[in-house]
Write a protein that holds these residues in place. Structure first.
Motif, PDB file in Angstrom:
ATOM      1  N   CYS A 140      21.796 -24.822  57.038  1.00 13.85           N
ATOM      2  CA  CYS A 140      22.482 -25.048  55.747  1.00 13.85           C
ATOM      3  C   CYS A 140      23.996 -24.992  55.938  1.00 13.85           C
ATOM      4  O   CYS A 140      24.732 -25.759  55.314  1.00 13.85           O
ATOM      5  N   SER A 141      24.471 -24.091  56.814  1.00 14.55           N
ATOM      6  CA  SER A 141      25.915 -24.037  57.097  1.00 14.55           C
ATOM      7  C   SER A 141      26.385 -25.348  57.737  1.00 14.55           C
ATOM      8  O   SER A 141      27.484 -25.820  57.457  1.00 14.55           O
ATOM      9  N   ILE A 142      25.541 -25.918  58.603  1.00 13.43           N
ATOM     10  CA  ILE A 142      25.930 -27.186  59.253  1.00 13.43           C
ATOM     11  C   ILE A 142      25.996 -28.301  58.201  1.00 13.43           C
ATOM     12  O   ILE A 142      26.949 -29.083  58.158  1.00 13.43           O
ATOM     13  N   GLU A 143      24.992 -28.332  57.314  1.00 13.18           N
ATOM     14  CA  GLU A 143      25.028 -29.343  56.235  1.00 13.18           C
ATOM     15  C   GLU A 143      26.326 -29.204  55.445  1.00 13.18           C
ATOM     16  O   GLU A 143      27.028 -30.180  55.168  1.00 13.18           O
ATOM     17  N   SER A 144      26.618 -27.966  55.102  1.00 17.10           N
ATOM     18  CA  SER A 144      27.802 -27.698  54.299  1.00 17.10           C
ATOM     19  C   SER A 144      29.084 -28.140  55.028  1.00 17.10           C
ATOM     20  O   SER A 144      29.967 -28.774  54.431  1.00 17.10           O
ATOM     21  N   ALA A 145      29.166 -27.828  56.326  1.00 16.72           N
ATOM     22  CA  ALA A 145      30.366 -28.187  57.101  1.00 16.72           C
ATOM     23  C   ALA A 145      30.507 -29.702  57.246  1.00 16.72           C
ATOM     24  O   ALA A 145      31.607 -30.246  57.166  1.00 16.72           O
ATOM     25  N   GLU A 155      23.031 -22.078  45.292  1.00 15.10           N
ATOM     26  CA  GLU A 155      22.410 -23.289  45.852  1.00 15.10           C
ATOM     27  C   GLU A 155      22.175 -23.148  47.350  1.00 15.10           C
ATOM     28  O   GLU A 155      21.159 -23.562  47.880  1.00 15.10           O
ATOM     29  N   PHE A 156      23.171 -22.546  48.013  1.00 20.19           N
ATOM     30  CA  PHE A 156      23.087 -22.372  49.468  1.00 20.19           C
ATOM     31  C   PHE A 156      21.862 -21.534  49.840  1.00 20.19           C
ATOM     32  O   PHE A 156      21.044 -21.929  50.677  1.00 20.19           O
ATOM     33  N   TYR A 157      21.711 -20.378  49.197  1.00 22.60           N
ATOM     34  CA  TYR A 157      20.606 -19.484  49.574  1.00 22.60           C
ATOM     35  C   TYR A 157      19.251 -20.027  49.120  1.00 22.60           C
ATOM     36  O   TYR A 157      18.243 -19.804  49.775  1.00 22.60           O
ATOM     37  N   SER A 174      13.565 -13.407  53.257  1.00 26.13           N
ATOM     38  CA  SER A 174      14.572 -12.655  54.028  1.00 26.13           C
ATOM     39  C   SER A 174      16.012 -13.025  53.689  1.00 26.13           C
ATOM     40  O   SER A 174      16.918 -12.337  54.119  1.00 26.13           O
ATOM     41  N   VAL A 175      16.231 -14.111  52.960  1.00 24.88           N
ATOM     42  CA  VAL A 175      17.623 -14.564  52.768  1.00 24.88           C
ATOM     43  C   VAL A 175      18.356 -13.791  51.657  1.00 24.88           C
ATOM     44  O   VAL A 175      19.538 -14.028  51.434  1.00 24.88           O
ATOM     45  N   TYR A 176      17.632 -12.878  50.992  1.00 26.93           N
ATOM     46  CA  TYR A 176      18.267 -12.163  49.879  1.00 26.93           C
ATOM     47  C   TYR A 176      18.454 -10.676  50.172  1.00 26.93           C
ATOM     48  O   TYR A 176      17.635 -10.071  50.861  1.00 26.93           O
ATOM     49  N   PRO A 177      19.494 -10.087  49.588  1.00 25.91           N
ATOM     50  CA  PRO A 177      19.680  -8.649  49.752  1.00 25.91           C
ATOM     51  C   PRO A 177      18.591  -7.845  49.032  1.00 25.91           C
ATOM     52  O   PRO A 177      18.056  -8.316  48.017  1.00 25.91           O
ATOM     53  N   TYR A 195      10.417 -21.706  47.135  1.00 30.07           N
ATOM     54  CA  TYR A 195      11.490 -20.871  47.708  1.00 30.07           C
ATOM     55  C   TYR A 195      11.420 -19.499  47.053  1.00 30.07           C
ATOM     56  O   TYR A 195      10.804 -19.339  45.990  1.00 30.07           O
ATOM     57  N   ALA A 196      12.037 -18.529  47.718  1.00 32.95           N
ATOM     58  CA  ALA A 196      12.063 -17.183  47.146  1.00 32.95           C
ATOM     59  C   ALA A 196      13.283 -17.023  46.239  1.00 32.95           C
ATOM     60  O   ALA A 196      14.215 -17.837  46.297  1.00 32.95           O
ATOM     61  N   VAL A 197      13.232 -16.000  45.413  1.00 36.45           N
ATOM     62  CA  VAL A 197      14.373 -15.692  44.547  1.00 36.45           C
ATOM     63  C   VAL A 197      14.751 -14.222  44.764  1.00 36.45           C
ATOM     64  O   VAL A 197      13.906 -13.420  45.143  1.00 36.45           O
ATOM     65  N   PRO A 198      16.035 -13.893  44.515  1.00 44.31           N
ATOM     66  CA  PRO A 198      16.416 -12.491  44.680  1.00 44.31           C
ATOM     67  C   PRO A 198      15.758 -11.659  43.586  1.00 44.31           C
ATOM     68  O   PRO A 198      15.557 -12.156  42.474  1.00 44.31           O
ATOM     69  N   TYR A 199      15.404 -10.437  43.920  1.00 42.87           N
ATOM     70  CA  TYR A 199      14.759  -9.590  42.910  1.00 42.87           C
ATOM     71  C   TYR A 199      15.395  -8.215  42.960  1.00 42.87           C
ATOM     72  O   TYR A 199      15.136  -7.440  43.887  1.00 42.87           O
TER      73      TYR A 199
END
Ligand code: PMV
Length: 365
Positions: A140-145, A155-157, A174-177, A195-199
């Protein structure tokens, strides 16, 4: 596999003469499910919603260097902890082909990928969640760059979680705190199978919970998750299990808001034992617990009955015991683990971990 996604973007391609060369690196943690995902439908869609603590100590670092693809050079050059790992490299290639509709530019680039884990390779800790999420975040960082997209963190996460899910279902969380939830449930607003969501709508004691992993056996898993999920297709209790997971999630969402640790422990231990019971009654049957797993569980329950300390266990698809307890009990739990559980661990190995702040971008090597 056809992906039922709104992320398919044929426009994400490099212009003919566009020269690119860049680097990115991410550290992403492992997670431990409180409500277990076990059983899936085609397209990596879970049969029930799951919820997990994001960990902090157990993580993967992934460094990605990319440049225009040259015909003669390897598409993906992958090293794990400094050495070539052809099995992992083949998995990454397969993963890149699967997501080529989402990131068409992947086929125009070649990659040098290096990865390392914070936990010992032979500790029996699964690395698919941390490694797949670290790699997906890097993509996703590469897409963004390259294309100036994904500029809002949300949107990124979300996209990183979506891509992670395709690599390994549990990696999506795993992508969320702190905590992540994956799978549609009317208990969590915005939840999705894709996709997952932060909880984080939880009592604060859960944001610093401990998870110390007693390594009962460091052997490689005897059943892969892919094979394990597939066993649910013919498990006679599958339907009941999905109803139970739904009911447990509903109760857990309430309990985590109020901070009722007794109820929390009841649900979490029920989920762990159900996961193993399902494996035991599958065809073929698998017993992943070892005698020392049961001894750890027995000691945890006895200690809890004697001291009333809120110390619980959960299990992954393996023999190792995750010991869960709140920060206020850290001293008592540490002493209990050192005297009563460490002697049961292979080589005395206990990996001390805690709920963590989620992935972070790191300096490229
Ligand atoms: O993400 P997978 O396909 O490796 O499946 C993970 C399954 C469990 O770890 C047993 C449970 C979970 O929800 O993490």
């Amino acid at each position: 596999m056809t992906l039922n996604t709104h992320y398919n973007k044929p426009t994400l391609v490099l212009n003919n003469n566009q020269k690119v060369h860049g680097k990115t690196a991410w550290r992403s943690p492992s997670n431990i499910a409180l409500i277990k995902y076990w059983g899936k439908k085609p397209g990596q869609i879970p049969c029930n919603a799951s919820l997990s603590f994001t960990l902090s100590e157990a993580h993967t670092n992934t460094y990605v260097e990319y440049s225009n693809r040259q015909n003669q050079a390897a598409w993906i050059d992958f090293k794990f902890e400094g050495s070539p790992e052809p099995t992992f490299a083949a998995k990454i290639e397969k993963f890149f082909r699967t997501i080529a509709d989402i990131f068409p530019f992947l086929e125009q680039l070649s990659f040098k990928i290096e990865s390392d884990n914070s936990f010992p390779h032979s500790s029996g800790i699964a690395s698919s969640a941390s490694s797949m999420s670290a790699l997906s975040l890097a993509l996703c960082s590469i897409e963004s760059a390259l294309f100036g997209t994904l500029d809002s963190p949300q949107e990124f996460y979300k996209k990183a979680s979506y891509i992670s899910r395709i690599g390994s279902g549990s990696a999506s969380r795993s992508v969320y705190p702190y905590l992540g939830a994956w799978g549609v449930t009317d208990r969590i607003a915005g939840s999705s199978d894709l996709y997952a969501v932060p909880y984080v709508d939880v009592h604060e004691s859960f944001l610093s919970f401990h998870d110390d992993v007693v390594i009962v056996s460091a052997d490689k898993k005897s059943v892969s998750s892919t094979a394990g999920h597939a066993l649910m297709n013919s498990n006679p209790f599958a339907r009941t299990r999905y109803e139970q997971a739904k009911a447990n999630l509903s109760k857990l969402v309430h309990v985590m808001k109020t901070g009722d640790l007794t109820e929390f422990g009841k649900i979490v231990e029920d989920e762990a034992l159900t996961l193993h019971a399902l494996m035991m009654c599958s065809d073929p049957s698998f017993i992943l617990m070892k005698p020392k797993t049961l001894e750890c569980i027995d000691r945890i329950r006895r200690y809890r009955a004697e001291t009333k300390a809120p110390i619980y266990f959960t299990l992954d698809a393996g023999p190792n015991v995750h010991v869960l307890y709140p920060e206020e009990y850290a001293n008592a739990a540490s002493a209990f683990i050192a005297t009563q559980l460490e002697p049961l661990a292979e080589g005395g190995l206990v990996i001390r971990d805690q709920v963590g702040k989620g992935p972070m971008k790191i300096e490229s090597a």
